[in-house]
Design an enzyme around this catalytic site. Structure first.
Site, PDB file in Angstrom:
ATOM      1  N   HIS A  29       0.830  -1.203   0.000  1.00 35.74           N
ATOM      2  CA  HIS A  29       0.000   0.000   0.000  1.00 35.74           C
ATOM      3  C   HIS A  29       0.869   1.260   0.000  1.00 35.74           C
ATOM      4  CE1 HIS A  29      -3.602  -2.392   0.492  1.00 35.74           C
ATOM      5  NE2 HIS A  29      -2.943  -3.087   1.397  1.00 35.74           N
ATOM      6  N   ASP A  35       3.354   5.964  -5.469  1.00 35.27           N
ATOM      7  CA  ASP A  35       3.456   6.038  -6.925  1.00 35.27           C
ATOM      8  C   ASP A  35       2.680   7.282  -7.370  1.00 35.27           C
ATOM      9  OD1 ASP A  35       3.241   5.811  -9.678  1.00 35.27           O
ATOM     10  OD2 ASP A  35       2.944   3.644  -9.655  1.00 35.27           O
ATOM     11  N   ARG A  38       0.502   7.099 -10.593  1.00 35.83           N
ATOM     12  CA  ARG A  38      -0.745   6.346 -10.351  1.00 35.83           C
ATOM     13  C   ARG A  38      -1.747   7.159  -9.562  1.00 35.83           C
ATOM     14  NH1 ARG A  38      -2.594   4.382  -5.597  1.00 35.83           N
ATOM     15  NH2 ARG A  38      -3.884   2.491  -5.588  1.00 35.83           N
ATOM     16  N   GLY A  62     -12.152  -3.128  -4.848  1.00 34.09           N
ATOM     17  CA  GLY A  62     -10.809  -3.355  -4.331  1.00 34.09           C
ATOM     18  C   GLY A  62     -10.246  -2.076  -3.747  1.00 34.09           C
ATOM     19  N   GLU A  84     -13.738  -4.013  -0.105  1.00 30.19           N
ATOM     20  CA  GLU A  84     -12.381  -4.545   0.071  1.00 30.19           C
ATOM     21  C   GLU A  84     -12.448  -5.881   0.802  1.00 30.19           C
ATOM     22  OE1 GLU A  84      -8.877  -5.684   0.009  1.00 30.19           O
ATOM     23  OE2 GLU A  84      -9.254  -3.757  -0.993  1.00 30.19           O
ATOM     24  N   GLU A 113     -17.970  -9.953  -5.605  1.00 33.36           N
ATOM     25  CA  GLU A 113     -18.829 -11.042  -6.058  1.00 33.36           C
ATOM     26  C   GLU A 113     -19.766 -11.555  -4.969  1.00 33.36           C
ATOM     27  OE1 GLU A 113     -15.157 -11.042  -8.634  1.00 33.36           O
ATOM     28  OE2 GLU A 113     -15.561 -10.901  -6.478  1.00 33.36           O
ATOM     29  N   GLU A 127      -8.696   0.594  -9.141  1.00 31.39           N
ATOM     30  CA  GLU A 127      -7.306   0.475  -9.580  1.00 31.39           C
ATOM     31  C   GLU A 127      -7.014  -1.017  -9.607  1.00 31.39           C
ATOM     32  OE1 GLU A 127      -4.178  -0.663  -9.794  1.00 31.39           O
ATOM     33  OE2 GLU A 127      -3.167   0.446  -8.199  1.00 31.39           O
ATOM     34  N   GLU A 136      -3.048 -11.033 -11.709  1.00 29.23           N
ATOM     35  CA  GLU A 136      -3.934 -10.988 -10.538  1.00 29.23           C
ATOM     36  C   GLU A 136      -5.408 -11.101 -10.913  1.00 29.23           C
ATOM     37  OE1 GLU A 136      -2.974  -7.492  -8.273  1.00 29.23           O
ATOM     38  OE2 GLU A 136      -1.280  -8.471  -7.294  1.00 29.23           O
ATOM     39  N   HIS A 285       5.083   2.003 -10.300  1.00 29.18           N
ATOM     40  CA  HIS A 285       5.422   0.782  -9.547  1.00 29.18           C
ATOM     41  C   HIS A 285       5.164  -0.477 -10.371  1.00 29.18           C
ATOM     42  CE1 HIS A 285       1.070   0.542  -8.759  1.00 29.18           C
ATOM     43  NE2 HIS A 285       1.278  -0.718  -8.406  1.00 29.18           N
TER      44      HIS A 285
END
Length: 350
Positions: A29, A35, A38, A62, A84, A113, A127, A136, A285
């Site tokens: 994190h 970054d 980003r 996320g 999350e 989900e 992101e 991923e 990153h």
């Protein structure tokens, strides 16, 4: 007595647990927030879409520490659902409270989900990008959220992704291979035979995530795939393919391909914002994905490098991406090689 060590295919539950566990440590994190390319691009994209956020409902897929959710609330969102799955959600709750946004940002613990939201949303922010874009497989979750929770005509940030490839010459690899020819002069022992062994170890089938120096890129990059997040399907992501053609700048030895991505944020009537992981742009990153050939191939000015790139999930772990490159350099015979990111989640099976 010898034992044969086999790679064991992980079931989906364990794949997911290992993936989410990787986000429980502060390091990842810290790396993402630090970054600047980003984080500032996301913040600017949200700010420039202010009218799309005013009084609207947002889903952050996320959410991690919740920084994007907070950007959305600061842009005027009425409600932000920060979904999350891992324990970093506990820190997100504290950060939301610290910023006095508990009335607007609700941290929802779980995967997108499995959670149940009380309403449809106007905007999805996420992101989701991994190494080589699809590592991923988090994009699958964004598409699930799009199909289940996004209102017709709703906004997705970012809403487009593109993948690029270019031939490169990594001088560090050549220096490492040449090293074994220098040992005799230094110590009186000829170890030149180690060069072939070193080549097999270094120029293997791993996807190497590293920064590529722009002077080592041997052609203009070629785009081989484009994803429209408003329409792309999970089925299409399982077998993503695209052709490419590059023409080399000058005399050199191609020993790898470099793969990188861009994502685009629509900004209404203004020019879209592009977050690029190109070696020609400021470092992120994500760096670049480097795919080493089995042996270098000489090229000259305008030598064509053509082929096809295929991206698909690993058989052992669906969250890991594999990249197959079928390529031809000049008049050389067509070659093929399949690459994957080393999977630390394997367990030995005796």
């Amino acid at each position: 007595m010898s034992h044969v060590v086999k790679k064991r295919k992980l079931d989906k539950t364990r794949q997911d647990r290992l993936y989410f566990d990787s986000y429980t440590d502060v390091t990842i994190h810290e790396e993402m927030i630090a970054d600047h390319v980003r984080t500032s691009t996301y913040r600017n994209a949200i700010t420039r879409n202010g009218e799309s956020f005013q009084g609207k409902v947002v889903l952050d897929v996320g959410a991690g520490t919740g920084v994007l959710s907070i950007f959305c609330a600061q842009a005027g969102a009425r409600k932000v659902y920060a979904v999350e799955a891992c324990s970093i959600a506990e820190q997100a709750v504290k950060i939301v409270k610290l910023n006095d946004l508990e009335d607007k940002v609700e941290v929802v613990r779980g995967t997108v989900e499995t959670v149940d939201l009380p309403e449809m949303v106007d905007v999805i922010v996420s992101e989701w990008m991994g190494y080589a874009l699809l590592h991923e497989s988090m994009l699958n979750s964004v598409l699930y959220a799009r199909d289940k929770w996004l209102k017709p005509g709703g906004l997705i940030l970012p809403n487009r992704a593109e993948l690029y490839i270019a031939p490169v010459m990594d001088p560090v690899v050549e220096d490492r291979l040449h090293f074994w020819y220098t040992v005799k002069d230094q110590y009186g022992v000829d170890m030149s035979c180690m060069s072939d062994f070193a080549r097999g170890c270094i120029m293997n089938s791993d996807i190497t995530v590293t920064n590529v120096n722009l002077e080592d890129v041997l052609s203009h990059p070629a785009r081989f795939a484009e994803l429209d997040l408003n329409t792309v399907t999970v089925e299409e992501l399982r077998a993503l393919k695209g052709h490419f053609r590059c023409e080399c700048f000058g005399s050199a030895a191609v020993n790898a391909f470099c793969v990188y991505f861009t994502v685009t944020f629509p900004c209404g009537a203004d020019k879209p914002l592009v977050l690029s992981t190109s070696p020609f742009k400021p470092e992120t990153h994500w760096k670049q994905a480097v795919l080493y050939l089995d042996a270098p191939v000489r090229v000259e000015q305008d030598t064509p490098v053509t082929g096809e790139v295929s991206m698909f999930p690993s058989e052992e772990s669906a969250r890991f991406v594999c990249v197959r490159v079928d390529f031809t350099v000049g008049e050389h015979k067509r070659q093929s090689k399949t690459f994957s990111i080393p999977d630390w989640s394997y367990e030995p099976q005796l």
